[in-house]
Design an enzyme around this catalytic site. Structure first.
Site, PDB file in Angstrom:
ATOM      1  N   LYS A  54       0.826  -1.198   0.000  1.00  0.00           N
ATOM      2  CA  LYS A  54       0.000   0.000   0.000  1.00  0.00           C
ATOM      3  C   LYS A  54       0.861   1.247   0.000  1.00  0.00           C
ATOM      4  CE  LYS A  54      -3.789  -0.679   2.385  1.00  0.00           C
ATOM      5  NZ  LYS A  54      -4.407  -0.976   3.702  1.00  0.00           N
ATOM      6  N   ARG A 124      -3.475   3.117   8.438  1.00  0.00           N
ATOM      7  CA  ARG A 124      -3.738   1.957   7.582  1.00  0.00           C
ATOM      8  C   ARG A 124      -2.596   0.953   7.625  1.00  0.00           C
ATOM      9  NH1 ARG A 124      -4.810   4.475   1.747  1.00  0.00           N
ATOM     10  NH2 ARG A 124      -5.990   2.514   1.498  1.00  0.00           N
ATOM     11  N   GLY A 133      -8.415  -8.201   4.212  1.00  0.00           N
ATOM     12  CA  GLY A 133      -9.261  -8.375   5.383  1.00  0.00           C
ATOM     13  C   GLY A 133      -8.576  -8.965   6.606  1.00  0.00           C
ATOM     14  N   MET A 135      -5.859  -7.575   8.339  1.00  0.00           N
ATOM     15  CA  MET A 135      -5.379  -6.607   9.322  1.00  0.00           C
ATOM     16  C   MET A 135      -6.316  -5.406   9.355  1.00  0.00           C
ATOM     17  SD  MET A 135      -1.302  -6.786   9.087  1.00  0.00           S
ATOM     18  CE  MET A 135      -1.275  -6.296   7.395  1.00  0.00           C
ATOM     19  N   ARG A 368      -2.997  -1.631  -6.778  1.00  0.00           N
ATOM     20  CA  ARG A 368      -2.142  -2.823  -6.717  1.00  0.00           C
ATOM     21  C   ARG A 368      -2.514  -3.750  -7.854  1.00  0.00           C
ATOM     22  NH1 ARG A 368      -5.157  -4.714  -1.337  1.00  0.00           N
ATOM     23  NH2 ARG A 368      -7.154  -5.183  -2.277  1.00  0.00           N
ATOM     24  N   HIS A 486      -1.365 -43.834  -5.413  1.00  0.00           N
ATOM     25  CA  HIS A 486      -1.644 -44.389  -6.731  1.00  0.00           C
ATOM     26  C   HIS A 486      -2.819 -43.681  -7.410  1.00  0.00           C
ATOM     27  CE1 HIS A 486      -3.426 -47.325  -9.535  1.00  0.00           C
ATOM     28  NE2 HIS A 486      -2.156 -47.518  -9.851  1.00  0.00           N
ATOM     29  N   GLU A 798      17.619 -43.253  -8.609  1.00  0.00           N
ATOM     30  CA  GLU A 798      16.518 -43.171  -7.649  1.00  0.00           C
ATOM     31  C   GLU A 798      16.859 -43.841  -6.331  1.00  0.00           C
ATOM     32  OE1 GLU A 798      13.074 -45.213  -9.173  1.00  0.00           O
ATOM     33  OE2 GLU A 798      14.293 -46.612 -10.314  1.00  0.00           O
ATOM     34  N   SER A 817      18.056 -40.496 -15.600  1.00  0.00           N
ATOM     35  CA  SER A 817      16.785 -39.851 -15.323  1.00  0.00           C
ATOM     36  C   SER A 817      16.525 -40.011 -13.831  1.00  0.00           C
ATOM     37  CB  SER A 817      15.667 -40.494 -16.137  1.00  0.00           C
ATOM     38  OG  SER A 817      14.457 -39.855 -15.837  1.00  0.00           O
ATOM     39  N   ASP A 822      10.949 -42.477  -5.822  1.00  0.00           N
ATOM     40  CA  ASP A 822      11.705 -43.439  -5.016  1.00  0.00           C
ATOM     41  C   ASP A 822      12.848 -42.762  -4.274  1.00  0.00           C
ATOM     42  OD1 ASP A 822      10.930 -46.240  -4.865  1.00  0.00           O
ATOM     43  OD2 ASP A 822      10.919 -46.173  -7.057  1.00  0.00           O
ATOM     44  N   CYS A 884      11.958 -37.793 -14.015  1.00  0.00           N
ATOM     45  CA  CYS A 884      10.679 -38.362 -14.425  1.00  0.00           C
ATOM     46  C   CYS A 884       9.788 -38.691 -13.237  1.00  0.00           C
ATOM     47  CB  CYS A 884      10.903 -39.598 -15.292  1.00  0.00           C
ATOM     48  SG  CYS A 884      11.741 -40.924 -14.421  1.00  0.00           S
ATOM     49  N   TYR A 904      15.924 -31.913 -19.175  1.00  0.00           N
ATOM     50  CA  TYR A 904      14.473 -31.888 -19.378  1.00  0.00           C
ATOM     51  C   TYR A 904      13.741 -32.336 -18.122  1.00  0.00           C
ATOM     52  CZ  TYR A 904      14.661 -36.985 -19.883  1.00  0.00           C
ATOM     53  OH  TYR A 904      14.850 -38.317 -19.646  1.00  0.00           O
TER      54      TYR A 904
HETATM   55  P1  ADP Z   1      -7.700  -2.567   3.476  1.00  0.00           P
HETATM   56  O1  ADP Z   1      -6.260  -2.919   3.367  1.00  0.00           O
HETATM   57  O2  ADP Z   1      -8.471  -3.476   4.353  1.00  0.00           O
HETATM   58  O3  ADP Z   1      -8.315  -2.317   2.138  1.00  0.00           O
HETATM   59  P2  ADP Z   1      -7.388   0.263   3.732  1.00  0.00           P
HETATM   60  O4  ADP Z   1      -6.282   0.805   4.547  1.00  0.00           O
HETATM   61  O5  ADP Z   1      -7.177   0.264   2.278  1.00  0.00           O
HETATM   62  O6  ADP Z   1      -7.726  -1.187   4.268  1.00  0.00           O
HETATM   63  O7  ADP Z   1      -8.636   1.128   4.118  1.00  0.00           O
HETATM   64  C1  ADP Z   1      -9.950   0.704   4.298  1.00  0.00           C
HETATM   65  C2  ADP Z   1     -10.901   1.642   3.568  1.00  0.00           C
HETATM   66  O8  ADP Z   1     -10.761   2.985   4.010  1.00  0.00           O
HETATM   67  C3  ADP Z   1     -10.670   1.684   2.087  1.00  0.00           C
HETATM   68  O9  ADP Z   1     -11.896   1.725   1.416  1.00  0.00           O
HETATM   69  C4  ADP Z   1      -9.895   2.960   1.873  1.00  0.00           C
HETATM   70  O10 ADP Z   1     -10.088   3.455   0.596  1.00  0.00           O
HETATM   71  C5  ADP Z   1     -10.501   3.857   2.942  1.00  0.00           C
HETATM   72  N1  ADP Z   1      -9.524   4.847   3.366  1.00  0.00           N
HETATM   73  C6  ADP Z   1      -8.319   4.628   3.904  1.00  0.00           C
HETATM   74  N2  ADP Z   1      -7.657   5.769   4.136  1.00  0.00           N
HETATM   75  C7  ADP Z   1      -8.463   6.758   3.730  1.00  0.00           C
HETATM   76  C8  ADP Z   1      -8.329   8.177   3.714  1.00  0.00           C
HETATM   77  N3  ADP Z   1      -7.217   8.791   4.118  1.00  0.00           N
HETATM   78  N4  ADP Z   1      -9.370   8.884   3.244  1.00  0.00           N
HETATM   79  C9  ADP Z   1     -10.490   8.255   2.822  1.00  0.00           C
HETATM   80  N5  ADP Z   1     -10.671   6.943   2.821  1.00  0.00           N
HETATM   81  C10 ADP Z   1      -9.670   6.179   3.271  1.00  0.00           C
HETATM   82 MG    MG Z   2      -7.622  -1.206   0.772  1.00  0.00          MG
HETATM   83 MG    MG Z   3      11.012 -45.891  -9.073  1.00  0.00          MG
END
Ligand code: ADP
Ligand code: MG
Ligand code: MG
Length: 930
Positions: A54, A124, A133, A135, A368, A486, A798, A817, A822, A884, A904
């Site tokens: 990020k 963040r 989801g 952290m 990303r 098998h 082998e 090979s 084995d 193989c 190969y």
């Molecule tokens: P995750 O990694 O779970 O996507 P993010 O850090 O990207 O968490 O943030 C969660 C949500 O909050 C995202 O929708 C992001 O766009 C929004 N968000 C994060 N920072 C800001 C900010 N400075 N202003 C507005 N929205 C933000």
């Molecule tokens: Mg995000």
């Molecule tokens: Mg064999």
């Protein structure tokens, strides 16, 4: 490359990298905090290790002039410091953070904690690898009882100010103060009910004020103290909570599944807030530059008006398709399209992005590489090349070889599949959708399928003579065995969907039923399973073969399938790049044809004994085994000769003159005889019933021979080269069949060079013994045929002793090979058929990282392979060396084989495309030195 040249190269690379990074040099004090804002950033896209994905994306976008709210990234190194110092951060780093905060306040022209012009920030998380989801992130930090009033006055929007405050308390409360989320949600629901509204957005200023009071009350009750009012304290607490979230159980579990190390840590991004919840000219959304499921070049995503952050994914309100943003906010939409198109070009890959629109102004918050299905990966990679955004060799890096299995697998109707509950789950051994009637023996499988009924063969485990039953089944389901049992190996080889080791199944093969979860499934009941996920369900679900398979098997023309043409193009690029050859493990002409169609150019392993299980052959093979003298044995072998010759002829022909390695007989002979227990039952039945005396005699003789052949440890017993040495007439017959077939083809104008491979050699004298037999018989046969052909004699490596004495073995062997199945078995001393009993525990306890029968153990088995290669080539510098074992189709193992310089890899027919792509990626990776 010489050492000097390599060093020069390294320096050149280093220079380029540091030039791009611009600022830091090693003489400066170590930097822990990286600013971004005002069109300039300290970091960039190459700094994911330091800034996380990020943070590096925010820096790169800032440098590219994309509108990104300013902020700073606290590096992943600080996360490690936090853990090393038991929850504290060194003073020097605290000062660096303070300095960056001052800079942010200046850039934002607002002050954290100010009453009339408060700076609000998000805190963040963001590691090197995205962990969706796993952290936590906190928004609107900096608000307190005074600042919320200031914000309301400044924006003239009290509703917005209080909506922001209640969100902040809610997130801070759950993430930092660890109050269960539901407690806040419950309060929110209560107030909506009281006010008679259904949506959060319908709550007005006064309702939100009341809600904030309720939330603050919850915090006091749950934590024993008031909600923290000092923004500086809020920031420190939030930052530490993000560091702590790195080690929460679900994040740890995620990293374990995806092989992400714990020690890399997470970065923390502190960023000025922009607000999508300011009213109807504001909003927030997420999207992809192309469709991540189909790969289609279309703008893809969703947004919500008057909403913040997670609202879009949280499912509280149903978001609108992103296309509708064009009508709602045409200016912002145009800008979004322009920026995301630029980002895709800049990163030269599909981007997954987040944005917020504040009062009509667009801000980008994240970008990303987008995760995608195997299907989409192929479509996108070929499109990007066609659009000249990337070169063909870059396209290879955009497709995970393993994901190609998704393109080859038959599919279920997804809607119907979802409606049926999962009965049990096993190991996903061979991908694909299978549906059919449950049967419990190969004989039944054959019988049912002859009546035109699709079947699923359900067995505790399969054995070699189940081949015919497996062949006619839609899929194979076993209760025991691992990924190289098998059933799994043969299933993959046949391209049959297979699930193995479904331990919850209680199978009673005699009663022809299985029980699972209190339910009984009998012969003839319909079941379905997905070999990619390992899920088994009750009932019949319609399937169809993949388009690619339809083309490969000639049912469809390439011109009729867009995905086939893309797949083929991608693999042709791989073929240009890769150094290693790709061959197939195939025993029969039809398998060889499929392998050829998938791009194999040679056979690395043709197991002759699998031919013995062909129709009507088992009785002849048994007669050979039962023979009490050489003369009788030779007679049975005489009968097998024309059958084997025909097989070899077919395989050579299917390979169109490409090299074919044929292994002489390998398994212990008892595998071709009935089971001792079955014979005992049969004999006593005949004794009581008084059947025909000849039949009884025959069974008794069979039983006697089975008992004679009984071994305590068959895998270490009378098998491999040991069989050929004790019964040279078997090697003779096989040699004659091979050479006759090659001579015949030579007369027909197709040149083939058979490679005769002797298995399980541990000492050169064993090989020498067999080579003498092969050479003598080959000379005789060629003389009889009046044709001269070239052939090679080589060996499998082998047995560890074979590898350790490879220099001696190479005196006689014309090729090697590696038989890594084995070799793994004998190096670890793990029986591949019994590892299932303890593998689970070993993986859980982290004694093993992976199943060594699936992915080669580089440290131990790999070391032996290295020695074998080195010693072999010391004797014969041009020694041709392949692999193989099952590992020949495994991506990670292929990287290893590239690094030791094998010529190969050989894989099962349906894994050939994966091996081609993986070999090319291995060549690219090894070339740049990682
Ligand atoms: P995750 O990694 O779970 O996507 P993010 O850090 O990207 O968490 O943030 C969660 C949500 O909050 C995202 O929708 C992001 O766009 C929004 N968000 C994060 N920072 C800001 C900010 N400075 N202003 C507005 N929205 C933000
Ligand atoms: Mg995000
Ligand atoms: Mg064999």
């Amino acid at each position: 490359m010489t050492k000097k040249a390599m060093q020069k190269n390294k320096v050149a690379r280093g220079n380029k990298a540091s030039k791009r990074r611009g600022t830091t040099t090693s003489r400066q004090a170590k930097k822990y905090v990286y600013f971004f804002g005002g069109g300039k950033a300290d970091g960039n896209r190459d700094m994911k290790d330091v800034l996380g994905g990020k943070g590096s994306g925010l820096a790169e976008m800032t440098n590219a002039g994309v509108p990104v709210p300013p902020g700073f990234t606290i590096s992943t190194a600080v996360c490690n410091a936090y853990y090393e110092q038991k929850g504290k951060i060194p003073q020097a780093i605290e000062r660096e953070i303070d300095a960056n905060l001052k800079k942010l306040e200046k850039t934002a022209a607002a002050t954290l904690g100010s009453t009339d012009n408060p700076l609000l920030v998000s805190v963040r998380s963001g590691a090197k690898f995205s962990m969706p989801g796993m952290m936590d992130t906190i928004l609107n930090l900096g608000l307190n009882d005074d600042a919320v009033e200031g914000l309301g006055r400044r924006t003239g929007n009290g509703r917005f100010a209080y909506d922001s405050y209640r969100r902040f308390i809610q997130m801070f409360g759950s993430v930092v103060l660890e109050i269960p989320k539901q407690v806040f949600e419950h309060e929110l629901e209560a107030i909506k009910k009281k006010r008679g509204v259904t949506l959060d957005t319908q709550l007005d200023d006064s309702a939100l004020r009341a809600l904030v009071d309720r939330f603050k009350h919850v915090v006091r009750k749950r934590t024993g103290r008031a909600f923290p009012q000092k923004p500086a304290e809020q920031l420190t607490m939030a930052r530490n909570a993000v560091f702590r979230s790195w080690m929460n159980p679900r994040a740890q579990e995620y990293r374990r599944i995806y092989d992400i190390p714990d020690h890399i840590g997470t970065a923390v991004n502190v960023q000025m807030m922009v607000f999508g919840n300011m009213g109807n000219s504001s909003g927030t959304g997420v999207g992809f530059t192309r469709n991540p499921a189909s790969g289609a070049k279309e703008f893809y995503g969703e947004f919500l008006i008057n909403a913040q952050g997670e609202d879009v994914v949280a499912g509280i309100r149903t978001p609108q398709p992103i296309a509708e943003l064009e009508q709602a906010m045409p200016e912002a939409y145009k800008e979004l399209r322009r920026i995301t198109t630029t980002l895709e070009k800049h990163y030269r890959d599909v981007q997954d992005f987040e944005f917020t629109i504040q009062d009509g102004r667009l801000y980008m918050l994240q970008t990303r590489s987008g995760k995608r299905t195997g299907y989409a990966a192929v479509v996108i990679a070929t499109d990007l090349v066609a659009e000249r955004l990337i070169a063909p060799k870059d396209a290879l890096l955009l497709v995970d070889p393993e994901s190609l299995t998704q393109l080859l697998a038959p599919g279920f109707d997804p809607v119907q599949w979802e409606t049926i509950p999962t009965m049990t789950t096993g190991l996903p051994a061979s991908p694909g959708a299978a549906s059919g009637y449950a049967v419990f023996s190969s004989a039944e499988a054959v019988e049912w399928s002859q009546r035109g009924k699709p079947v699923i063969l359900v067995r505790r485990e399969t054995v070699p003579d189940d081949i015919h039953g497996m062949f006619v089944s839609q899929g194979i389901l076993t209760a025991t065995g691992g990924m190289t049992s098998h059933a799994a190996v043969v299933g993959r080889q046949m391209g049959k969907p297979s699930i193995v080791g479904a331990g919850a199944l209680e199978i009673d093969e005699d009663a022809t039923l299985f029980k699972v979860g209190g339910r009984t499934v009998r012969e003839g009941d319909s079941i379905s399973f997905d070999g990619l996920s390992g899920e088994v369900k009750l009932g019949q679900i319609a399937t169809q073969p993949s388009e690619i398979l339809q083309v490969v098997s000639g049912q469809m023309k390439p011109s009729e399938s867009d995905i086939y043409r893309r797949f083929d193009k991608l693999l042709s690029w791989a073929d240009k790049v890769r150094r290693m050859g790709v061959r197939a493990n195939a025993d029969q002409p039809d398998q060889a044809s499929i392998a050829y169609a998938f791009g194999a150019r040679g056979i690395g392993l043709c197991r002759t004994e699998h031919m013995f299980f062909g129709e009507g052959r088992i009785p002849i093979v048994q007669r050979m085994i039962l023979a009490e003298n050489e003369a009788d044995r030779r007679q049975a072998l005489e009968e097998l000769l024309p059958l084997q010759r025909a097989d070899f002829y077919g395989v050579f022909k299917a390979m169109k003159g490409k090299p074919v390695t044929i292994r002489t007989i390998d398994p212990p002979l008892h595998e071709f005889l009935p089971k001792r227990e079955d014979l005992l039952v049969e004999v006593s039945r005949l004794e009581i019933m008084g059947g025909r005396p000849t039949e009884l005699d025959e069974k008794r003789r069979l039983l006697h021979r089975v008992e004679q052949l009984h071994e305590f440890n068959p895998m270490l017993g009378h098998r491999g080269v040991r069989l050929g040495i004790t019964y040279p007439e078997i090697t003779e017959m096989q040699t004659r069949a091979i050479v006759q077939a090659a001579c015949q083809l030579s007369r027909e104008g197709m040149k083939v060079i058979p490679e005769i491979m002797i298995p399980l050699v541990s000492d050169v004298k064993e090989l020498r013994n067999q080579k003498a037999v092969v050479d003598r018989v080959a000379a005789e046969t060629m003389k009889e045929a009046g044709v001269k052909i070239r052939y090679l004699v080589g060996t499998m490596i082998e047995v560890p002793r074979g590898a350790m004495t490879a220099d001696k073995i190479a005196e006689d062997a014309e090729f090697f090979s590696f038989g890594t199945n084995d070799l793994t078995q004998m190096t670890f001393g793990f029986s591949r058929d019994d590892i299932g009993k303890f593998l689970g525990t070993y993986l859980r306890e982290k004694i093993l990282e992976k199943d060594p029968f699936t992915s080669v153990d580089v440290e131990g088995v790999g070391a032996i392979v290295r020695i074998g290669v080195e010693l072999g080539r010391r004797t014969r510098p041009d020694l041709k060396i392949g692999i193989c074992g099952e590992h020949g189709g495994d991506t990670a193992s292929i990287h290893f084989f590239e690094s030791v310089g094998l010529d190969y890899v050989s894989a099962s027919p349906y894994r050939i495309p994966i091996a081609r792509l993986a070999a090319a990626r291995a060549t690219l990776a090894v070339r740049v030195g990682d």
